[in-house]
Design a protein around this motif. Structure first.
Motif, PDB file in Angstrom:
ATOM      1  N   HIS A 166       0.846  -1.185   0.000  1.00  0.00           N
ATOM      2  CA  HIS A 166       0.000   0.000   0.000  1.00  0.00           C
ATOM      3  C   HIS A 166       0.888   1.244   0.000  1.00  0.00           C
ATOM      4  CE1 HIS A 166      -2.789   3.028   1.783  1.00  0.00           C
ATOM      5  NE2 HIS A 166      -3.680   2.384   1.044  1.00  0.00           N
ATOM      6  N   HIS A 167       0.411   2.311  -0.630  1.00  0.00           N
ATOM      7  CA  HIS A 167       1.256   3.500  -0.797  1.00  0.00           C
ATOM      8  C   HIS A 167       1.707   4.100   0.532  1.00  0.00           C
ATOM      9  CE1 HIS A 167      -1.957   6.333   0.343  1.00  0.00           C
ATOM     10  NE2 HIS A 167      -2.780   5.547  -0.324  1.00  0.00           N
ATOM     11  N   SER A 168       0.963   3.875   1.603  1.00  0.00           N
ATOM     12  CA  SER A 168       1.364   4.409   2.903  1.00  0.00           C
ATOM     13  C   SER A 168       2.618   3.740   3.441  1.00  0.00           C
ATOM     14  CB  SER A 168       0.225   4.252   3.918  1.00  0.00           C
ATOM     15  OG  SER A 168      -0.050   2.879   4.144  1.00  0.00           O
ATOM     16  N   SER A 169       2.973   2.583   2.896  1.00  0.00           N
ATOM     17  CA  SER A 169       4.155   1.848   3.372  1.00  0.00           C
ATOM     18  C   SER A 169       5.410   2.139   2.560  1.00  0.00           C
ATOM     19  CB  SER A 169       3.885   0.337   3.324  1.00  0.00           C
ATOM     20  OG  SER A 169       2.789  -0.005   4.137  1.00  0.00           O
ATOM     21  N   HIS A 170       5.284   2.806   1.416  1.00  0.00           N
ATOM     22  CA  HIS A 170       6.427   2.983   0.521  1.00  0.00           C
ATOM     23  C   HIS A 170       7.594   3.673   1.221  1.00  0.00           C
ATOM     24  CE1 HIS A 170       3.628   2.792  -3.267  1.00  0.00           C
ATOM     25  NE2 HIS A 170       3.620   1.682  -2.553  1.00  0.00           N
ATOM     26  N   ALA A 171       7.348   4.850   1.760  1.00  0.00           N
ATOM     27  CA  ALA A 171       8.432   5.617   2.387  1.00  0.00           C
ATOM     28  C   ALA A 171       8.983   4.905   3.609  1.00  0.00           C
ATOM     29  CB  ALA A 171       7.927   7.014   2.758  1.00  0.00           C
ATOM     30  N   LYS A 172       8.138   4.213   4.352  1.00  0.00           N
ATOM     31  CA  LYS A 172       8.583   3.530   5.573  1.00  0.00           C
ATOM     32  C   LYS A 172       9.546   2.392   5.248  1.00  0.00           C
ATOM     33  CE  LYS A 172       4.192   4.497   7.918  1.00  0.00           C
ATOM     34  NZ  LYS A 172       3.000   3.894   8.564  1.00  0.00           N
TER      35      LYS A 172
END
Length: 491
Positions: free
Chosen positions: A201-207
Protein backbone atom coordinates in the motif's frame (compact mmCIF):
# COMPACT_ATOMS: atom_id res chain seq x y z
CA UNK A 1 -30.42 -9.02 8.89
CA UNK A 2 -29.32 -11.27 11.75
CA UNK A 3 -29.96 -14.43 9.70
CA UNK A 4 -27.87 -13.04 6.83
CA UNK A 5 -25.09 -12.12 9.21
CA UNK A 6 -25.03 -15.67 10.65
CA UNK A 7 -24.99 -17.10 7.13
CA UNK A 8 -21.99 -14.95 6.12
CA UNK A 9 -20.05 -15.91 9.25
CA UNK A 10 -20.74 -19.58 8.64
CA UNK A 11 -19.76 -19.30 4.97
CA UNK A 12 -16.48 -17.53 5.74
CA UNK A 13 -15.65 -20.19 8.33
CA UNK A 14 -16.13 -22.89 5.69
CA UNK A 15 -13.86 -20.97 3.29
CA UNK A 16 -11.18 -20.71 5.97
CA UNK A 17 -11.26 -24.47 6.51
CA UNK A 18 -11.07 -25.03 2.77
CA UNK A 19 -7.99 -22.75 2.48
CA UNK A 20 -6.22 -24.41 5.40
CA UNK A 21 -6.87 -27.92 4.07
CA UNK A 22 -6.03 -27.09 0.45
CA UNK A 23 -3.09 -28.80 -1.22
CA UNK A 24 -2.35 -25.62 -3.14
CA UNK A 25 -0.05 -22.84 -2.05
CA UNK A 26 -1.58 -21.01 0.93
CA UNK A 27 -1.38 -17.57 -0.65
CA UNK A 28 -2.70 -18.80 -3.99
CA UNK A 29 -5.69 -20.52 -2.35
CA UNK A 30 -6.40 -17.46 -0.18
CA UNK A 31 -6.24 -15.12 -3.15
CA UNK A 32 -8.56 -17.36 -5.18
CA UNK A 33 -11.29 -17.44 -2.52
CA UNK A 34 -10.82 -13.76 -1.63
CA UNK A 35 -11.31 -12.58 -5.21
CA UNK A 36 -14.57 -14.55 -5.46
CA UNK A 37 -15.85 -13.47 -2.05
CA UNK A 38 -15.03 -9.77 -2.49
CA UNK A 39 -16.79 -9.67 -5.87
CA UNK A 40 -19.76 -11.60 -4.44
CA UNK A 41 -20.06 -9.12 -1.57
CA UNK A 42 -20.54 -6.33 -4.11
CA UNK A 43 -23.39 -8.24 -5.80
CA UNK A 44 -24.90 -9.09 -2.42
CA UNK A 45 -24.85 -5.45 -1.36
CA UNK A 46 -26.78 -4.49 -4.53
CA UNK A 47 -29.25 -7.33 -3.95
CA UNK A 48 -30.03 -6.09 -0.44
CA UNK A 49 -30.13 -2.41 -1.38
CA UNK A 50 -33.66 -2.03 0.01
CA UNK A 51 -32.60 -3.55 3.33
CA UNK A 52 -29.65 -1.17 3.50
CA UNK A 53 -31.71 1.92 2.74
CA UNK A 54 -34.81 1.11 4.83
CA UNK A 55 -33.99 -1.14 7.75
CA UNK A 56 -30.63 0.33 8.67
CA UNK A 57 -31.78 3.90 8.08
CA UNK A 58 -34.88 3.32 10.17
CA UNK A 59 -32.77 2.17 13.08
CA UNK A 60 -30.36 5.06 12.56
CA UNK A 61 -27.32 2.80 12.25
CA UNK A 62 -25.83 4.25 9.07
CA UNK A 63 -23.87 6.97 10.83
CA UNK A 64 -21.32 6.58 13.61
CA UNK A 65 -22.50 7.88 16.97
CA UNK A 66 -20.27 10.41 18.67
CA UNK A 67 -19.19 8.75 21.89
CA UNK A 68 -18.36 11.33 24.57
CA UNK A 69 -17.79 11.13 28.31
CA UNK A 70 -21.48 12.05 28.62
CA UNK A 71 -22.74 9.06 26.58
CA UNK A 72 -24.36 6.49 28.90
CA UNK A 73 -25.99 3.09 28.73
CA UNK A 74 -28.75 2.82 26.17
CA UNK A 75 -27.53 5.94 24.35
CA UNK A 76 -24.66 3.93 22.85
CA UNK A 77 -25.42 1.20 20.34
CA UNK A 78 -23.14 -0.74 18.04
CA UNK A 79 -23.30 0.45 14.46
CA UNK A 80 -25.20 -1.87 12.13
CA UNK A 81 -23.36 -2.27 8.83
CA UNK A 82 -24.73 -2.45 5.33
CA UNK A 83 -24.59 -5.90 3.77
CA UNK A 84 -21.45 -5.32 1.68
CA UNK A 85 -19.36 -3.95 4.57
CA UNK A 86 -20.85 -6.67 6.80
CA UNK A 87 -19.41 -9.32 4.47
CA UNK A 88 -15.98 -7.61 4.59
CA UNK A 89 -16.13 -7.50 8.37
CA UNK A 90 -16.96 -11.21 8.53
CA UNK A 91 -13.94 -11.98 6.32
CA UNK A 92 -11.72 -10.00 8.65
CA UNK A 93 -12.95 -11.47 11.93
CA UNK A 94 -13.65 -15.06 10.87
CA UNK A 95 -10.76 -15.63 8.46
CA UNK A 96 -7.87 -13.15 8.60
CA UNK A 97 -7.77 -12.94 12.39
CA UNK A 98 -7.45 -16.75 12.57
CA UNK A 99 -4.88 -17.09 9.75
CA UNK A 100 -2.85 -13.88 9.98
CA UNK A 101 0.34 -15.48 11.32
CA UNK A 102 0.48 -18.05 8.52
CA UNK A 103 -0.51 -15.52 5.87
CA UNK A 104 2.08 -12.92 6.92
CA UNK A 105 4.79 -15.55 7.20
CA UNK A 106 4.06 -16.77 3.67
CA UNK A 107 3.98 -13.18 2.36
CA UNK A 108 7.35 -12.33 3.88
CA UNK A 109 8.84 -15.48 2.41
CA UNK A 110 7.64 -14.48 -1.07
CA UNK A 111 8.97 -10.95 -0.64
CA UNK A 112 12.36 -12.29 0.43
CA UNK A 113 12.41 -14.52 -2.66
CA UNK A 114 11.83 -11.44 -4.79
CA UNK A 115 14.65 -9.57 -3.00
CA UNK A 116 16.99 -12.46 -3.65
CA UNK A 117 16.07 -12.64 -7.31
CA UNK A 118 14.07 -15.86 -7.02
CA UNK A 119 10.68 -16.58 -8.56
CA UNK A 120 7.76 -14.76 -6.91
CA UNK A 121 4.08 -14.62 -7.83
CA UNK A 122 3.64 -10.84 -7.74
CA UNK A 123 -0.07 -10.71 -8.48
CA UNK A 124 -0.89 -13.13 -5.66
CA UNK A 125 1.21 -11.22 -3.11
CA UNK A 126 -0.31 -7.92 -4.19
CA UNK A 127 -3.83 -9.31 -3.94
CA UNK A 128 -3.34 -10.75 -0.45
CA UNK A 129 -1.81 -7.52 0.85
CA UNK A 130 -4.60 -5.52 -0.76
CA UNK A 131 -7.22 -7.59 1.09
CA UNK A 132 -5.86 -6.35 4.44
CA UNK A 133 -6.77 -2.82 3.37
CA UNK A 134 -10.11 -3.46 1.67
CA UNK A 135 -11.71 -5.25 4.62
CA UNK A 136 -11.80 -1.88 6.44
CA UNK A 137 -12.50 0.48 3.56
CA UNK A 138 -16.10 0.78 4.74
CA UNK A 139 -15.02 2.66 7.86
CA UNK A 140 -15.84 6.39 7.95
CA UNK A 141 -13.19 8.93 6.97
CA UNK A 142 -12.43 9.94 10.53
CA UNK A 143 -11.60 6.35 11.52
CA UNK A 144 -8.09 4.92 11.29
CA UNK A 145 -8.76 2.83 8.17
CA UNK A 146 -5.20 1.46 7.88
CA UNK A 147 -4.76 0.39 11.49
CA UNK A 148 -5.66 -3.25 10.77
CA UNK A 149 -3.31 -3.35 7.77
CA UNK A 150 -0.49 -1.83 9.81
CA UNK A 151 -0.95 -4.14 12.79
CA UNK A 152 -1.31 -7.32 10.76
CA UNK A 153 1.19 -6.78 7.95
CA UNK A 154 3.14 -3.51 7.88
CA UNK A 155 4.80 -3.76 11.31
CA UNK A 156 6.05 -7.35 10.78
CA UNK A 157 7.21 -6.32 7.29
CA UNK A 158 9.31 -3.44 8.64
CA UNK A 159 10.88 -5.72 11.24
CA UNK A 160 11.73 -8.32 8.61
CA UNK A 161 13.08 -5.65 6.23
CA UNK A 162 15.41 -4.27 8.91
CA UNK A 163 16.73 -7.72 9.85
CA UNK A 164 17.25 -8.74 6.24
CA UNK A 165 19.17 -5.67 5.15
CA UNK A 166 21.21 -5.58 8.33
CA UNK A 167 22.51 -9.01 7.40
CA UNK A 168 23.07 -7.95 3.77
CA UNK A 169 25.03 -4.88 4.87
CA UNK A 170 27.48 -6.86 6.99
CA UNK A 171 27.84 -9.42 4.21
CA UNK A 172 28.68 -6.74 1.63
CA UNK A 173 31.13 -4.93 3.93
CA UNK A 174 33.03 -8.16 4.43
CA UNK A 175 33.37 -8.67 0.66
CA UNK A 176 33.59 -5.19 -0.89
CA UNK A 177 35.51 -1.95 -0.59
CA UNK A 178 33.66 1.34 -0.18
CA UNK A 179 33.24 2.00 -3.90
CA UNK A 180 31.81 -1.45 -4.64
CA UNK A 181 29.64 -1.30 -1.52
CA UNK A 182 28.03 1.96 -2.66
CA UNK A 183 27.39 0.60 -6.16
CA UNK A 184 25.54 -2.39 -4.74
CA UNK A 185 23.63 -0.35 -2.18
CA UNK A 186 22.42 2.08 -4.86
CA UNK A 187 21.22 -0.92 -6.90
CA UNK A 188 19.46 -2.42 -3.86
CA UNK A 189 17.70 0.85 -3.07
CA UNK A 190 16.56 1.29 -6.66
CA UNK A 191 15.14 -2.24 -6.68
CA UNK A 192 13.45 -1.72 -3.31
CA UNK A 193 11.76 1.48 -4.50
CA UNK A 194 10.26 -0.45 -7.41
CA UNK A 195 9.30 -3.36 -5.15
CA UNK A 196 7.33 -1.28 -2.66
CA UNK A 197 5.26 0.18 -5.50
CA UNK A 198 4.58 -3.28 -6.84
CA UNK A 199 3.55 -5.02 -3.61
CA UNK A 200 2.53 -2.67 -0.80
CA UNK A 201 0.00 0.00 0.00
CA UNK A 202 1.26 3.50 -0.80
CA UNK A 203 1.36 4.41 2.90
CA UNK A 204 4.15 1.85 3.37
CA UNK A 205 6.43 2.98 0.52
CA UNK A 206 8.43 5.62 2.39
CA UNK A 207 8.58 3.53 5.57
CA UNK A 208 10.09 0.49 3.87
CA UNK A 209 12.63 2.57 1.92
CA UNK A 210 13.58 4.48 5.07
CA UNK A 211 14.13 1.22 6.94
CA UNK A 212 16.30 -0.08 4.10
CA UNK A 213 18.38 3.13 4.02
CA UNK A 214 18.77 2.96 7.78
CA UNK A 215 20.34 -0.50 7.76
CA UNK A 216 22.47 -0.07 4.63
CA UNK A 217 23.55 3.56 4.99
CA UNK A 218 22.77 5.22 8.32
CA UNK A 219 24.17 2.36 10.41
CA UNK A 220 27.46 2.61 8.48
CA UNK A 221 27.68 6.39 8.18
CA UNK A 222 31.11 6.64 9.80
CA UNK A 223 32.55 4.13 7.35
CA UNK A 224 31.21 6.05 4.35
CA UNK A 225 32.25 9.46 5.63
CA UNK A 226 35.70 8.11 6.49
CA UNK A 227 36.28 7.37 2.80
CA UNK A 228 34.96 10.73 1.68
CA UNK A 229 38.20 12.69 2.19
CA UNK A 230 40.29 10.41 -0.04
CA UNK A 231 37.60 10.41 -2.73
CA UNK A 232 37.58 14.22 -2.82
CA UNK A 233 41.39 14.43 -2.91
CA UNK A 234 41.67 11.75 -5.62
CA UNK A 235 38.86 13.23 -7.72
CA UNK A 236 36.68 10.10 -7.65
CA UNK A 237 33.59 11.97 -8.70
CA UNK A 238 31.51 8.94 -9.71
CA UNK A 239 31.91 7.53 -6.20
CA UNK A 240 31.15 10.94 -4.70
CA UNK A 241 27.98 11.14 -6.79
CA UNK A 242 26.82 7.80 -5.39
CA UNK A 243 27.75 8.85 -1.87
CA UNK A 244 25.77 12.06 -2.34
CA UNK A 245 22.66 10.08 -3.37
CA UNK A 246 23.04 7.76 -0.36
CA UNK A 247 23.72 10.40 2.29
CA UNK A 248 21.34 13.12 1.12
CA UNK A 249 18.22 11.63 2.81
CA UNK A 250 20.01 11.43 6.18
CA UNK A 251 20.03 14.36 8.64
CA UNK A 252 23.55 15.86 8.67
CA UNK A 253 24.57 13.18 6.18
CA UNK A 254 26.26 15.65 3.81
CA UNK A 255 28.10 17.67 6.47
CA UNK A 256 31.45 15.91 6.07
CA UNK A 257 31.25 15.99 2.27
CA UNK A 258 30.63 19.73 2.31
CA UNK A 259 33.55 20.36 4.64
CA UNK A 260 35.92 18.21 2.59
CA UNK A 261 34.92 19.84 -0.70
CA UNK A 262 35.43 23.34 0.70
CA UNK A 263 38.82 22.36 2.13
CA UNK A 264 39.89 20.80 -1.15
CA UNK A 265 38.94 23.90 -3.15
CA UNK A 266 40.89 26.10 -0.76
CA UNK A 267 43.93 23.83 -0.85
CA UNK A 268 43.90 23.56 -4.65
CA UNK A 269 43.33 27.28 -5.15
CA UNK A 270 46.12 28.39 -2.84
CA UNK A 271 48.49 26.07 -4.64
CA UNK A 272 47.49 27.58 -7.99
CA UNK A 273 47.88 31.26 -7.01
CA UNK A 274 51.18 30.67 -5.20
CA UNK A 275 52.61 29.28 -8.41
CA UNK A 276 51.68 32.44 -10.35
CA UNK A 277 53.97 35.54 -10.45
CA UNK A 278 50.98 37.76 -9.83
CA UNK A 279 52.82 41.03 -9.28
CA UNK A 280 54.16 41.00 -12.83
CA UNK A 281 51.23 39.40 -14.57
CA UNK A 282 47.79 39.93 -12.99
CA UNK A 283 46.21 38.21 -15.99
CA UNK A 284 47.69 34.85 -14.99
CA UNK A 285 46.48 35.36 -11.42
CA UNK A 286 42.90 36.05 -12.53
CA UNK A 287 42.98 33.20 -15.05
CA UNK A 288 44.08 30.84 -12.25
CA UNK A 289 41.12 31.92 -10.12
CA UNK A 290 38.74 31.51 -13.04
CA UNK A 291 40.15 28.07 -13.78
CA UNK A 292 39.57 27.06 -10.14
CA UNK A 293 36.00 28.35 -10.23
CA UNK A 294 35.14 26.71 -13.56
CA UNK A 295 36.57 23.36 -12.51
CA UNK A 296 34.60 23.04 -9.29
CA UNK A 297 31.47 24.64 -10.71
CA UNK A 298 31.38 21.76 -13.19
CA UNK A 299 32.03 19.27 -10.39
CA UNK A 300 29.14 20.65 -8.35
CA UNK A 301 26.84 20.58 -11.38
CA UNK A 302 27.75 17.10 -12.64
CA UNK A 303 28.44 15.29 -9.36
CA UNK A 304 26.11 16.95 -6.88
CA UNK A 305 23.35 18.05 -9.30
CA UNK A 306 23.84 21.74 -8.41
CA UNK A 307 22.73 21.12 -4.84
CA UNK A 308 22.49 24.50 -3.10
CA UNK A 309 24.56 23.27 -0.15
CA UNK A 310 27.43 22.27 -2.43
CA UNK A 311 27.12 25.50 -4.41
CA UNK A 312 27.52 27.31 -1.10
CA UNK A 313 30.55 25.19 -0.16
CA UNK A 314 32.16 25.94 -3.53
CA UNK A 315 31.59 29.66 -3.12
CA UNK A 316 33.04 29.62 0.39
CA UNK A 317 36.11 27.78 -0.87
CA UNK A 318 36.60 30.18 -3.79
CA UNK A 319 36.08 33.21 -1.55
CA UNK A 320 38.71 31.94 0.91
CA UNK A 321 41.22 31.67 -1.97
CA UNK A 322 40.41 35.06 -3.47
CA UNK A 323 40.71 36.81 -0.10
CA UNK A 324 43.71 34.88 1.17
CA UNK A 325 46.64 36.88 2.52
CA UNK A 326 49.91 35.72 4.02
CA UNK A 327 49.82 38.53 6.58
CA UNK A 328 46.42 38.83 8.31
CA UNK A 329 47.14 42.50 9.02
CA UNK A 330 47.39 43.32 5.32
CA UNK A 331 44.53 43.19 2.80
CA UNK A 332 44.43 40.59 0.07
CA UNK A 333 46.17 41.45 -3.18
CA UNK A 334 43.20 40.19 -5.23
CA UNK A 335 41.40 43.54 -5.30
CA UNK A 336 44.40 45.40 -6.74
CA UNK A 337 45.30 42.67 -9.22
CA UNK A 338 41.73 42.35 -10.42
CA UNK A 339 41.50 46.11 -10.97
CA UNK A 340 44.74 46.10 -12.94
CA UNK A 341 43.55 43.14 -15.01
CA UNK A 342 40.23 44.84 -15.71
CA UNK A 343 42.00 48.05 -16.73
CA UNK A 344 44.28 46.14 -19.10
CA UNK A 345 41.24 44.55 -20.75
CA UNK A 346 39.59 47.90 -21.30
CA UNK A 347 42.75 49.31 -22.84
CA UNK A 348 42.99 46.36 -25.18
CA UNK A 349 39.39 47.03 -26.13
CA UNK A 350 40.46 50.29 -27.74
CA UNK A 351 42.90 48.52 -30.04
CA UNK A 352 42.06 45.35 -31.90
CA UNK A 353 39.64 43.25 -29.77
CA UNK A 354 35.95 43.12 -30.67
CA UNK A 355 33.23 44.26 -28.33
CA UNK A 356 32.03 40.67 -27.83
CA UNK A 357 35.51 39.48 -26.86
CA UNK A 358 35.86 42.29 -24.36
CA UNK A 359 32.34 41.58 -23.07
CA UNK A 360 33.14 37.88 -22.51
CA UNK A 361 36.37 38.70 -20.72
CA UNK A 362 34.71 41.25 -18.48
CA UNK A 363 31.90 38.82 -17.67
CA UNK A 364 34.55 36.51 -16.26
CA UNK A 365 35.95 39.38 -14.22
CA UNK A 366 32.60 39.72 -12.48
CA UNK A 367 32.80 36.07 -11.39
CA UNK A 368 35.98 36.77 -9.45
CA UNK A 369 34.83 40.21 -8.33
CA UNK A 370 31.83 38.87 -6.42
CA UNK A 371 34.20 36.94 -4.12
CA UNK A 372 36.34 39.99 -3.30
CA UNK A 373 35.71 41.22 0.24
CA UNK A 374 37.83 44.38 -0.05
CA UNK A 375 35.62 45.97 -2.67
CA UNK A 376 36.52 49.45 -1.41
CA UNK A 377 40.17 48.76 -2.27
CA UNK A 378 39.15 47.52 -5.70
CA UNK A 379 37.06 50.65 -6.17
CA UNK A 380 40.08 52.83 -5.35
CA UNK A 381 42.39 51.14 -7.86
CA UNK A 382 39.68 50.80 -10.49
CA UNK A 383 38.65 54.46 -10.23
CA UNK A 384 42.24 55.60 -10.65
CA UNK A 385 42.69 53.35 -13.67
CA UNK A 386 39.40 54.52 -15.16
CA UNK A 387 40.66 58.11 -15.41
CA UNK A 388 43.02 57.06 -18.18
CA UNK A 389 40.47 54.96 -20.05
CA UNK A 390 38.53 56.52 -22.92
CA UNK A 391 35.11 55.22 -23.76
CA UNK A 392 33.66 54.87 -27.20
CA UNK A 393 31.32 57.44 -28.47
CA UNK A 394 27.71 56.96 -29.38
CA UNK A 395 27.18 57.35 -33.11
CA UNK A 396 24.50 58.94 -35.19
CA UNK A 397 23.64 57.49 -38.57
CA UNK A 398 21.58 59.33 -41.15
CA UNK A 399 19.69 61.37 -38.59
CA UNK A 400 18.73 58.31 -36.58
CA UNK A 401 20.00 58.10 -33.01
CA UNK A 402 21.76 54.79 -32.25
CA UNK A 403 22.69 54.07 -28.68
CA UNK A 404 25.56 51.72 -28.03
CA UNK A 405 26.79 51.12 -24.52
CA UNK A 406 30.43 50.09 -24.77
CA UNK A 407 31.96 47.15 -22.88
CA UNK A 408 33.65 49.68 -20.65
CA UNK A 409 30.28 51.11 -19.69
CA UNK A 410 28.81 47.65 -19.27
CA UNK A 411 31.47 46.46 -16.86
CA UNK A 412 31.10 49.56 -14.73
CA UNK A 413 27.38 48.96 -14.42
CA UNK A 414 27.94 45.31 -13.53
CA UNK A 415 30.65 46.07 -11.00
CA UNK A 416 28.32 48.62 -9.48
CA UNK A 417 25.83 45.74 -9.05
CA UNK A 418 28.31 43.66 -7.05
CA UNK A 419 29.57 46.50 -4.85
CA UNK A 420 28.00 46.84 -1.39
CA UNK A 421 26.33 50.15 -0.45
CA UNK A 422 29.04 51.28 1.97
CA UNK A 423 31.56 51.38 -0.90
CA UNK A 424 29.31 53.59 -3.00
CA UNK A 425 28.56 55.81 -0.07
CA UNK A 426 31.95 57.49 -0.04
CA UNK A 427 31.48 58.35 -3.72
CA UNK A 428 28.40 60.43 -2.97
CA UNK A 429 29.29 61.93 0.38
CA UNK A 430 29.32 65.38 -1.20
CA UNK A 431 25.71 64.87 -2.23
CA UNK A 432 24.01 63.55 0.93
CA UNK A 433 20.57 64.35 -0.47
CA UNK A 434 21.05 61.83 -3.28
CA UNK A 435 20.02 58.20 -2.92
CA UNK A 436 21.87 55.27 -4.36
CA UNK A 437 19.75 53.09 -6.51
CA UNK A 438 18.88 49.81 -4.74
CA UNK A 439 15.97 48.47 -6.76
CA UNK A 440 16.06 44.68 -7.41
CA UNK A 441 16.40 45.06 -11.18
CA UNK A 442 18.60 48.13 -11.15
CA UNK A 443 21.02 46.88 -13.83
CA UNK A 444 18.32 46.27 -16.40
CA UNK A 445 16.62 49.52 -15.49
CA UNK A 446 19.85 51.48 -15.81
CA UNK A 447 20.44 50.06 -19.28
CA UNK A 448 16.88 50.92 -20.28
CA UNK A 449 17.21 54.39 -18.81
CA UNK A 450 20.43 55.16 -20.68
CA UNK A 451 19.23 53.74 -23.97
CA UNK A 452 15.69 55.10 -24.00
CA UNK A 453 14.99 57.82 -26.66
CA UNK A 454 13.04 59.64 -23.94
CA UNK A 455 15.85 59.39 -21.42
CA UNK A 456 15.99 62.30 -18.96
CA UNK A 457 19.77 62.34 -19.37
CA UNK A 458 20.66 65.06 -21.83
CA UNK A 459 24.35 65.61 -21.17
CA UNK A 460 26.92 63.74 -19.14
CA UNK A 461 29.98 65.13 -17.42
CA UNK A 462 33.14 65.27 -19.49
CA UNK A 463 35.12 62.92 -17.27
CA UNK A 464 34.23 59.20 -16.97
CA UNK A 465 34.01 57.83 -13.46
CA UNK A 466 32.01 60.73 -11.98
CA UNK A 467 28.59 60.41 -10.33
CA UNK A 468 25.62 62.49 -11.46
CA UNK A 469 22.11 62.88 -10.11
CA UNK A 470 19.13 61.89 -12.29
CA UNK A 471 15.50 62.50 -11.45
CA UNK A 472 13.51 60.01 -13.52
CA UNK A 473 9.83 60.92 -13.80
CA UNK A 474 8.84 58.44 -16.47
CA UNK A 475 7.29 55.97 -14.07
CA UNK A 476 5.14 56.01 -10.99
CA UNK A 477 6.43 56.82 -8.47
CA UNK A 478 9.26 58.99 -9.69
CA UNK A 479 12.75 57.71 -8.82
CA UNK A 480 15.72 59.73 -7.72
CA UNK A 481 18.90 57.84 -8.54
CA UNK A 482 22.63 58.30 -8.88
CA UNK A 483 24.36 56.81 -11.92
CA UNK A 484 28.00 56.56 -12.78
CA UNK A 485 29.24 58.57 -15.75
CA UNK A 486 30.48 56.06 -18.26
CA UNK A 487 30.05 57.93 -21.52
CA UNK A 488 31.86 60.98 -22.72
CA UNK A 489 29.48 62.47 -25.24
CA UNK A 490 25.98 63.77 -25.29
CA UNK A 491 22.96 61.48 -25.57
Amino acid sequence: YDTLKNFLESHVTELREAIESSNQNLLFSYQHHWSQFSQGSVYLNHLFRYLNSQYNEKNNFNAWMDVTPYTFGSEFQERQLDIGPLAMNCWKTELIQHMKENLVSALIKEIRNDREGKQCNSSVVQGVVDSFVKVEEHLPKQAHVLKFYQDVFENPLLTETGDYYKFIAFQLLAECNCSEYMKKVVKILDDEKLRVKKFFHHSSHAKVVRETEGKLVADHLEFLQGECRMMVRDGKYEDLSRMYLLLKPLPEGLRVMLTELESRIRETGLGMIRAVPSEKNPAEYVEALLSLHDKYAEVVHETFHSDKHFVGAMEKGCASVVNYTENPRLPSKSAELLARYCDSLLKKGTKNATDQEIEDSLAKVIIVFKYVEDKDIFQKFYSNASKATHTRSIGFKRGRREHDISPEANVRLRIHEQTPPHVHRHESQRRPQQLLWRLPQREAFTRRLLLSPDSPIRCLASRPGRWISVHHTGGSPSIHIVVRVVLQYAI
